[in-house]
Design a protein around this motif. Sequence first.
Motif, PDB file in Angstrom:
ATOM      1  N   MET A   1      45.217  13.242   4.606  1.00  0.00           N
ATOM      2  CA  MET A   1      45.757  11.918   4.942  1.00  0.00           C
ATOM      3  C   MET A   1      47.081  12.050   5.672  1.00  0.00           C
ATOM      4  SD  MET A   1      44.908   8.789   4.562  1.00  0.00           S
ATOM      5  CE  MET A   1      43.540   9.504   3.690  1.00  0.00           C
ATOM      6  N   LYS A   2      47.208  11.408   6.801  1.00  0.00           N
ATOM      7  CA  LYS A   2      48.455  11.382   7.560  1.00  0.00           C
ATOM      8  C   LYS A   2      49.508  10.689   6.702  1.00  0.00           C
ATOM      9  CE  LYS A   2      50.160  11.872  11.863  1.00  0.00           C
ATOM     10  NZ  LYS A   2      49.971  12.984  12.774  1.00  0.00           N
ATOM     11  N   LYS A   3      50.648  11.297   6.583  1.00  0.00           N
ATOM     12  CA  LYS A   3      51.722  10.670   5.787  1.00  0.00           C
ATOM     13  C   LYS A   3      52.208   9.421   6.499  1.00  0.00           C
ATOM     14  CE  LYS A   3      53.426  14.180   2.778  1.00  0.00           C
ATOM     15  NZ  LYS A   3      52.933  15.472   3.297  1.00  0.00           N
ATOM     16  N   GLY A   4      52.626   8.457   5.707  1.00  0.00           N
ATOM     17  CA  GLY A   4      53.219   7.278   6.306  1.00  0.00           C
ATOM     18  C   GLY A   4      52.244   6.175   6.643  1.00  0.00           C
ATOM     19  N   THR A   5      50.946   6.350   6.275  1.00  0.00           N
ATOM     20  CA  THR A   5      50.013   5.242   6.495  1.00  0.00           C
ATOM     21  C   THR A   5      50.087   4.305   5.298  1.00  0.00           C
ATOM     22  OG1 THR A   5      48.528   6.609   7.797  1.00  0.00           O
ATOM     23  CG2 THR A   5      47.588   4.621   6.870  1.00  0.00           C
ATOM     24  N   THR A   6      50.264   3.015   5.569  1.00  0.00           N
ATOM     25  CA  THR A   6      50.286   2.016   4.501  1.00  0.00           C
ATOM     26  C   THR A   6      48.907   1.371   4.432  1.00  0.00           C
ATOM     27  OG1 THR A   6      52.612   1.616   4.919  1.00  0.00           O
ATOM     28  CG2 THR A   6      51.441  -0.072   3.673  1.00  0.00           C
ATOM     29  N   ASN A   7      48.372   1.300   3.199  1.00  0.00           N
ATOM     30  CA  ASN A   7      47.012   0.779   3.004  1.00  0.00           C
ATOM     31  C   ASN A   7      47.041  -0.496   2.170  1.00  0.00           C
ATOM     32  OD1 ASN A   7      45.823   3.098   4.201  1.00  0.00           O
ATOM     33  ND2 ASN A   7      46.125   4.220   2.285  1.00  0.00           N
ATOM     34  N   LYS A  30      51.128  -4.805  13.922  1.00  0.00           N
ATOM     35  CA  LYS A  30      51.050  -4.480  15.354  1.00  0.00           C
ATOM     36  C   LYS A  30      52.349  -4.849  16.056  1.00  0.00           C
ATOM     37  CE  LYS A  30      48.917  -6.040  19.632  1.00  0.00           C
ATOM     38  NZ  LYS A  30      49.834  -7.044  20.165  1.00  0.00           N
ATOM     39  N   SER A  31      52.883  -6.039  15.753  1.00  0.00           N
ATOM     40  CA  SER A  31      54.105  -6.467  16.447  1.00  0.00           C
ATOM     41  C   SER A  31      55.305  -5.645  15.987  1.00  0.00           C
ATOM     42  CB  SER A  31      54.337  -7.970  16.265  1.00  0.00           C
ATOM     43  OG  SER A  31      54.709  -8.235  14.944  1.00  0.00           O
ATOM     44  N   SER A  32      55.137  -4.861  14.913  1.00  0.00           N
ATOM     45  CA  SER A  32      56.194  -3.942  14.493  1.00  0.00           C
ATOM     46  C   SER A  32      55.997  -2.557  15.111  1.00  0.00           C
ATOM     47  CB  SER A  32      56.214  -3.840  12.964  1.00  0.00           C
ATOM     48  OG  SER A  32      56.215  -5.123  12.384  1.00  0.00           O
ATOM     49  N   ASP A  33      55.169  -2.517  16.168  1.00  0.00           N
ATOM     50  CA  ASP A  33      54.909  -1.269  16.912  1.00  0.00           C
ATOM     51  C   ASP A  33      54.272  -0.176  16.064  1.00  0.00           C
ATOM     52  OD1 ASP A  33      55.814  -2.324  19.318  1.00  0.00           O
ATOM     53  OD2 ASP A  33      57.899  -1.881  18.777  1.00  0.00           O
ATOM     54  N   LEU A  34      53.413  -0.560  15.138  1.00  0.00           N
ATOM     55  CA  LEU A  34      52.709   0.433  14.326  1.00  0.00           C
ATOM     56  C   LEU A  34      51.246   0.490  14.759  1.00  0.00           C
ATOM     57  CD1 LEU A  34      54.209  -0.720  10.925  1.00  0.00           C
ATOM     58  CD2 LEU A  34      54.730   1.429  12.109  1.00  0.00           C
ATOM     59  N   ASP A  35      50.681   1.697  14.696  1.00  0.00           N
ATOM     60  CA  ASP A  35      49.236   1.796  14.928  1.00  0.00           C
ATOM     61  C   ASP A  35      48.581   1.024  13.781  1.00  0.00           C
ATOM     62  OD1 ASP A  35      46.812   2.496  15.998  1.00  0.00           O
ATOM     63  OD2 ASP A  35      46.742   4.471  15.040  1.00  0.00           O
ATOM     64  N   GLU A  59      52.078   5.452  11.704  1.00  0.00           N
ATOM     65  CA  GLU A  59      52.294   6.147  12.975  1.00  0.00           C
ATOM     66  C   GLU A  59      50.973   6.364  13.719  1.00  0.00           C
ATOM     67  OE1 GLU A  59      53.665  10.555  14.264  1.00  0.00           O
ATOM     68  OE2 GLU A  59      54.371   9.842  12.324  1.00  0.00           O
ATOM     69  N   LYS A  60      49.965   6.850  12.983  1.00  0.00           N
ATOM     70  CA  LYS A  60      48.635   7.040  13.586  1.00  0.00           C
ATOM     71  C   LYS A  60      47.581   6.823  12.495  1.00  0.00           C
ATOM     72  CE  LYS A  60      45.261   8.371  16.240  1.00  0.00           C
ATOM     73  NZ  LYS A  60      44.755   7.386  17.212  1.00  0.00           N
ATOM     74  N   VAL A  61      46.640   5.929  12.742  1.00  0.00           N
ATOM     75  CA  VAL A  61      45.609   5.621  11.752  1.00  0.00           C
ATOM     76  C   VAL A  61      44.258   6.078  12.301  1.00  0.00           C
ATOM     77  CG1 VAL A  61      44.483   3.793  10.427  1.00  0.00           C
ATOM     78  CG2 VAL A  61      46.905   3.585  10.991  1.00  0.00           C
ATOM     79  N   PHE A  62      43.512   6.828  11.526  1.00  0.00           N
ATOM     80  CA  PHE A  62      42.170   7.238  11.950  1.00  0.00           C
ATOM     81  C   PHE A  62      41.118   6.309  11.347  1.00  0.00           C
ATOM     82  CE2 PHE A  62      44.478  11.247  12.763  1.00  0.00           C
ATOM     83  CZ  PHE A  62      44.113  11.433  14.087  1.00  0.00           C
TER      84      PHE A  62
END
Lengths: 194, 590
Positions: A1-7, A30-35, A59-62
């Motif tokens: 799991m990529k660190k920093g992904t909020t679920n 999205k408007s907070s510039d997050l993937d 940062e990056k969500v798969f």
Amino acid sequence: MKKGTTNILIVGVGGQGVLLASEILSEVAKSSDLDTKKSEVHGMSQRGGVVTSHVRFGEKVFSPLIPNGEADAVLAFELAEGLRWSHQCKSSGITIVNNQKIIPTIVSTGKFSYPDSPADKIKKKNPGARIINAFELAKELGNSRLVNTIMLGVLSQFLDLEEEKWIEVIQRMAPKGTGELNKKGFLEGRKFEN
Amino acid sequence: MEMLLAGNEALARGFYEYGGEFASAYPGTPSTEIMQVMAAFFKEDVYSEWAPNEKVALETAVGASYGGARSIAVMKHVGLNVAADPLMTLSYTGVGAGLIIVTADDPSMHSSQNEQDNRYYGKFASIPILEPSDSQEAKDFVKYAFEISEKFDTPVMLRLTTRISHSKGLVQIGKRETADHSGFERNIEKYVMVPSHAIKRHAIIIERLKKLKEYAEETKLNKIIWNDRKVGVVTGSIAYQHTRDAFPEASVLKLGMGYPLPINKIKKFASEVEHLFVVEELEPFYEEEIKVAGVAIEGKKYFPSLLELNVDLVRKGFEDAGVMEADKSASVETKDTVLPRPPVLCAGCPHRGIMVVLRKLKVFTTGDIGCYTLGALPPLSQIDTCLCMGASIGHAIGIEKAGKTKKKAVAIIGDSTFFHSGMTSLASAVYNKSSITVIIADNRTTAMTGGQENPSTSKTLMGEDTSVINLPDLCKALGVEHIKIVDPYDIDETYAILREEVDRDTVSVVITNRPCMLFPKKIKDTPLRIDTDKCTACGICFSVGCPAISGSGATNDKGKPIPVIDPAMCTGCWICAKVCPAEAIVEDKS
């Protein structure tokens, strides 16, 4: 799991506004510039079924789906649904449940019963769970359909997303003529304590 | 600019941006929104229409392609079964302007009768398959699909799955580009598939596939993401995304082109990693292709064919294969078993009246694809079969001809499904002297997929007024002598008419005349309430399966539950009141 992904897992029953809530949350991310990714299954939801929506941002969500037990927050619009899905919450996460029962027709056939004291069961699993009288609060504010923005307000306390962005998106996406009212609902939820 | 779009929305956007001109489809979850987006946002540039079925949708799109317009035919996975006839020979003729066939597969059967893997159709027809893995690719791959289609003179299959169609992700938005194509040019050796021409075309198709294989080796659609070389994974579509999350350390060969495969690229990749796996949803399609090419690879041994994949299943597969440590931190809490919420017919649904009458008639009921299939579940428990679009009428004829079922056979089919594939079966019922009764549940919309227009609704997809195909006239023209119209809310009259028609020894058609409660607009009349002084708690009102009726929590002196009606949900259809023996259901004047 990529660190920093909020679920965030949002659950409820068809017709409660789960999909609009997850739409608003995704747009704020999205408007907070997050993937940002969001996933749900359409189709049967209009006919009283269980509705779940997965929202993931970072940062990056798969994968668009939250892995088992890795939700940072479970936002449940209904008590039995809160109970059904609370196990998906991380031990460090937060479960927020609207204190409302929607009893399906199937209960009247006598084959199934609605769970006893669901709120207590949820709290047993997630001691920090917040049980919110969002339906009552919405009615006090003048529109029972404000449940979803009130719930998002409570959720927003636990997320690092700017208040102005929430308000901008809510006013843009709320049904015509209900922008101000939904903003009010959101702010009520945002300052909710228990 | 960047937008958050579902795969379906992004694909429609791609069709617009890359010069698409003609789109045709029959609605079907999870593909439906593609056309709704085309009609809502791009109608100045893209002509879009609902066809009565997928075969017609594809044939029309083929005509538009032959005629010089970049075209698309859109359908759910089972729709391609209906369109398989034009598909197989279309491969031989090739295209005029670029032609895309979208198949939206439904692993896990969220809203389908099976979970067939349509990649086999691509191989079957010797046409290329592109498989986007997110919304951005759903848009971008339209461009590749048109280029491949026009360069290799082939239709291209764009395969989505429910998770691609209905997941949203960020998409870069661009401007529309158009391509120049001339109109239809007569060329009978290419466009008239008689044996002498088809023989020549088949040879061309075999050559085309060879060239496509070369293209697959070179294209950017198939790319390698190098990480640790201990484990290499060949994957595509949504399984790619799950794999990246489940095993971030692995090297990945991502297939954007699912057929034909870049076998040399795969062989080279295989030679550079220690262990090679293939992760794909549903059938072992890549796995079979790769194994036939002599490459040692493991797939379905560790990753299930049943239902959708997810990060946990992919992780577990790698753990079982011994290439990944079990993640001990992910100890999942036990799941509480909570009551199910099966989908039910909406409050006020006109199909409910028909189900209640059929139950009273004690007939065998062959069902079809549509909301009325929900009448199979308790408490209505009326529908006995459901196979595919249009099957109800054929089933009823067959069961009757088999002669071993004592109950009379009644078929129930919706208006849209009847136009899709019920008309020919009704012709068969007349021609073969059947005595079945066919109920056309005409709610004047395509309700199950969200209320799309169809030939009985007087509007086209793009919102223009159009003529209505009159169902009674149509049935009469097919040779049906006994055609009755019933109000499904009037249970007594509907019962009397159906009793007479069911007992008749020739084919009858009974058409219901109430619109859907949800589409095109929500219908709500004065709600009803339970008069608790009169209610005997007999429970009969529960048996109509209305979501507005539930137990109030109170019981009578024998402990039986007293019902309550939710006034917000009740539409005032009066069906429950008509079955209540105590006349305890009355208008809620509050």
